[in-house]
Design an enzyme around this catalytic site. Structure first.
Site, PDB file in Angstrom:
ATOM      1  N   SER A   1      43.477  38.633  33.466  1.00 60.13           N
ATOM      2  CA  SER A   1      44.338  36.934  33.537  1.00 60.13           C
ATOM      3  C   SER A   1      42.922  36.081  33.678  1.00 60.13           C
ATOM      4  O   SER A   1      42.562  35.083  33.239  1.00 60.13           O
ATOM      5  CB  SER A   1      45.245  36.666  34.005  1.00 60.13           C
ATOM      6  OG  SER A   1      44.492  36.655  35.522  1.00 60.13           O
TER       7      SER A   1
ATOM      8  N   SER B   1      42.773  41.966  36.812  1.00 56.96           N
ATOM      9  CA  SER B   1      42.045  40.772  36.081  1.00 56.96           C
ATOM     10  C   SER B   1      41.298  40.243  36.539  1.00 56.96           C
ATOM     11  O   SER B   1      40.710  38.897  35.592  1.00 56.96           O
ATOM     12  CB  SER B   1      42.916  39.189  36.834  1.00 56.96           C
ATOM     13  OG  SER B   1      44.636  39.732  35.648  1.00 56.96           O
TER      14      SER B   1
ATOM     15  N   LYS C   1      38.341  30.010  38.916  1.00 60.11           N
ATOM     16  CA  LYS C   1      39.788  30.113  38.391  1.00 60.11           C
ATOM     17  C   LYS C   1      40.519  29.324  38.448  1.00 60.11           C
ATOM     18  O   LYS C   1      40.614  28.569  39.849  1.00 60.11           O
ATOM     19  CB  LYS C   1      40.174  31.652  38.433  1.00 60.11           C
ATOM     20  CG  LYS C   1      41.305  32.076  37.268  1.00 60.11           C
ATOM     21  CD  LYS C   1      41.320  33.184  38.031  1.00 60.11           C
ATOM     22  CE  LYS C   1      43.008  34.163  37.351  1.00 60.11           C
ATOM     23  NZ  LYS C   1      43.119  35.160  37.780  1.00 60.11           N
TER      24      LYS C   1
END
Lengths: 95, 491
Positions: free
Chosen positions: B155, B179, B76
């Site tokens: 997210s 997320s 990420k």
């Protein structure tokens, strides 16, 4: 509690975010919607409840007050938008 | 090769069925084929990945194969990676190349994992749809029958899309209010938010420090356990890192649920929840019962206050954390007439609408005269939510709920106002506020063919029970459906 345009501008100033005049009405509506939503917390009885600041199940750790890292200004300054020698440079603050 | 689990690929690598270079090349080809459409990666690090794969093969040849040797993963783009641009999905960090490595990415590197690239995300991890990324929306590899392009959740949407579409075998995510779990549910994969403190936050771009926690995303529960084992552990550089031994998470996946008490919280039956989700939840209850668990009704009375607490606490912490982006030491700068003007112009140009909104809410709830009414009250309700969980966990070993109140929605839906979008996180936010571990497991499809996840919540530092329950659900659900956009399906 509802925010007016002057308060929206004041918050933006505190947050150091420049706002154009035409952004104020939209933000006023959105921020008020969020504040209206969180208003429901006022119905909870929190008398005598100790506030919880973190998710950690432990007390904060103490550490030795010692320098353990550093000594590489080039690495630190590599991402600086502007620099003079080994310093970060900004517009003149003091006349 | 692309359809293998991490566990299977590790066995195949050990048996010399293929090399780490071959495995990595296959994934790079998948990224090159699918990323232009799905936009799951902001930065692809193909050359670095090949180098790391070569090193993994050499190390294995020399008899040294650490836990994840040669396994290609997505990182990420919230984890600082030394020498590789790290944007946090924001324009303000577009020029930022970290001079150091986050602890979690360093641990994965040390375990031999191969980094394919930096995965797309909502800007500063603020969002439930990946729509707030400054680097474009991510498309969910799953398609709805009406052909609408769907969000992957957020997210960690780029991480989820990359794993679901077989571009990566696993990925790192971070979870501040859901997320990891909500995008896992939206893309038919597994993901765990471990206990707060389990994974070091050092080098993760901070959003809300008392809630942020890193965790793995992968296609099986066991793969998540393997990844989490490599990511976890005490780190003196994170003051909230827990000095706790790292158990054998992988072994826990096979423990089963015989004799475990599983709590079902009635407060999670919210208005407007899709009947299919209610049905899936009941199926999960039946599976666990059949596997030998005892089902117990529990109450988490403050559940409905989770979101309002979150939308005070998270913006408050964000407004403080994001004060560092001032155009002086790193990141993008917009010149101004004086220093204050430089700050204001830099932040106005560098932050997107959702981030500005949250900074402003946070600034307001922390400002003089409002602190007690908003922030302090929210922290008190947060304490009550922790008490709810502690009382429930005195009676049960784990809690079963749906992960999200809906399946993936289309890009453009739920965008009318910020509060509607926030409702996505209604089932996931409470575990962040209490700091307890929680995992999403793919459990079924809705009528339109979209994946739905079930969530298992456990006691602090008892990820092992979470993995045991998640493993049992996975075996019973037998989820094998593939997304429409999928590299593995073609090869």
């Amino acid at each position: 509690m509802s925010l007016d345009p002057a308060t929206v501008r004041r918050i933006a100033k505190l947050a150091r975010i420049r706002l154009d005049d035409d952004e104020v009405p939209r933000l006023e509506g959105e921020l008020n919607a969020i504040l209206g939503y969180v208003e429901q917390l006022s119905e909870v009885d929190v008398e005598g409840v100790q506030p919880l600041s973190g998710g950690a199940q432990m007390a904060m750790r103490l550490r030795e007050d010692a320098v353990t890292d550093g000594g590489y200004p080039e690495k630190i300054l590599a991402n600086a938008p502007d620099r003079i020698g080994n310093f970060f440079a900004v517009p003149k603050v003091v006349e | 090769m692309l359809n293998l689990s991490i566990a299977e690929a590790l066995d195949a690598l050990a048996a010399r069925k293929f090399s780490a270079v071959e495995l990595t090349d296959a994934h790079i080809a998948a990224v090159e084929a699918l990323n232009p459409r799905l936009n799951a990666f902001i930065t692809v690090t193909a050359d670095l990945a090949r180098e790391q794969a070569k090193a993994a093969d050499a190390a294995r040849h020399a008899g040294d194969a650490p836990a994840l040797s040669g396994i290609p993963i997505a990182m990420k783009d919230l984890f600082c990676t030394e020498g590789v641009r790290t944007t946090a999905g924001s324009k303000i960090l577009s020029p930022f190349v970290p001079p150091y490595e986050s602890t979690v990415s360093a641990k994965l590197k040390a375990a031999g994992a191969v980094m394919l690239g930096k995965a797309n995300l909502d800007e500063f991890a603020m969002g439930s749809s990946n729509i707030t990324s400054a680097y474009g929306v991510v498309e969910n590899p799953w398609q709805r029958e009406d052909g609408a392009k769907l969000v992957p959740g957020g997210s960690s949407g780029g991480s989820a899309a990359a794993v679901a579409a077989r571009m990566a075998m696993g990925a790192t995510g971070t979870d501040t209010g859901g997320s990891i779990r909500q995008p896992a549910s939206f893309t038919g994969i597994a993901g765990i938010k471990p206990t707060y403190g389990r994974c070091s936050r050092f080098g993760i771009v901070a959003f809300a420090s008392s809630l942020d926690q890193a965790g793995p995303m992968a296609r099986t529960v066991e793969d998540c356990a393997i990844l989490l084992g490599a990511m976890s552990g005490f780190d003196a550089r994170d003051s909230t890192s827990a000095d706790q031994p790292v158990p054998d998470f992988r072994a826990a996946c096979a423990h089963g649920v015989k004799g475990l008490r599983i709590g079902i919280p009635s407060e999670y039956r919210v208005d407007g929840m899709a009947p299919e989700i209610e049905k899936l939840w009941q199926a999960g209850i039946d599976w666990l019962k059949r596997a030998g668990a005892e089902i117990v009704d529990v109450s988490l009375p403050h559940t409905k206050y989770g979101l309002p607490v979150y939308y005070i606490v998270a913006p408050a912490e964000a407004s403080s954390n994001l004060a560092r982006y001032d155009g002086v030491r790193f990141g993008a700068r917009v010149e101004g007439e004086d220093l204050i003007d430089l700050y204001e112009r830099t932040r106005a140009a560098g932050f997107g609408a959702e981030v500005k909104r949250r900074i402003m809410i946070g600034t307001y709830v922390l400002s003089a005269g409002y602190y007690d009414a908003y922030y302090l009250r929210a922290q008190k309700v947060r304490a009550l939510m922790l008490r709810d969980f502690n009382e429930a966990f005195a009676k049960v070993d784990a809690i079963l709920t749906p992960t999200a109140p809906s399946a993936a929605f289309a890009i453009g839906e739920k965008m009318d106002d910020p509060v509607t979008m926030y409702l996505n996180d209604v089932f996931t936010v409470p575990s962040n506020l209490a700091g307890v571990p929680a995992m999403s497991v793919p459990a079924g499809l809705d009528a339109r063919g979209l994946p739905l996840g079930l969530q298992v919540i456990g006691r602090h530092f008892d990820e092992e029970t979470v993995f045991a329950v998640a493993g049992a659900l996975e075996r019973a659900a037998g989820f094998t459906a593939l997304p429409s956009v999928c590299a593995g399906a073609k090869s």
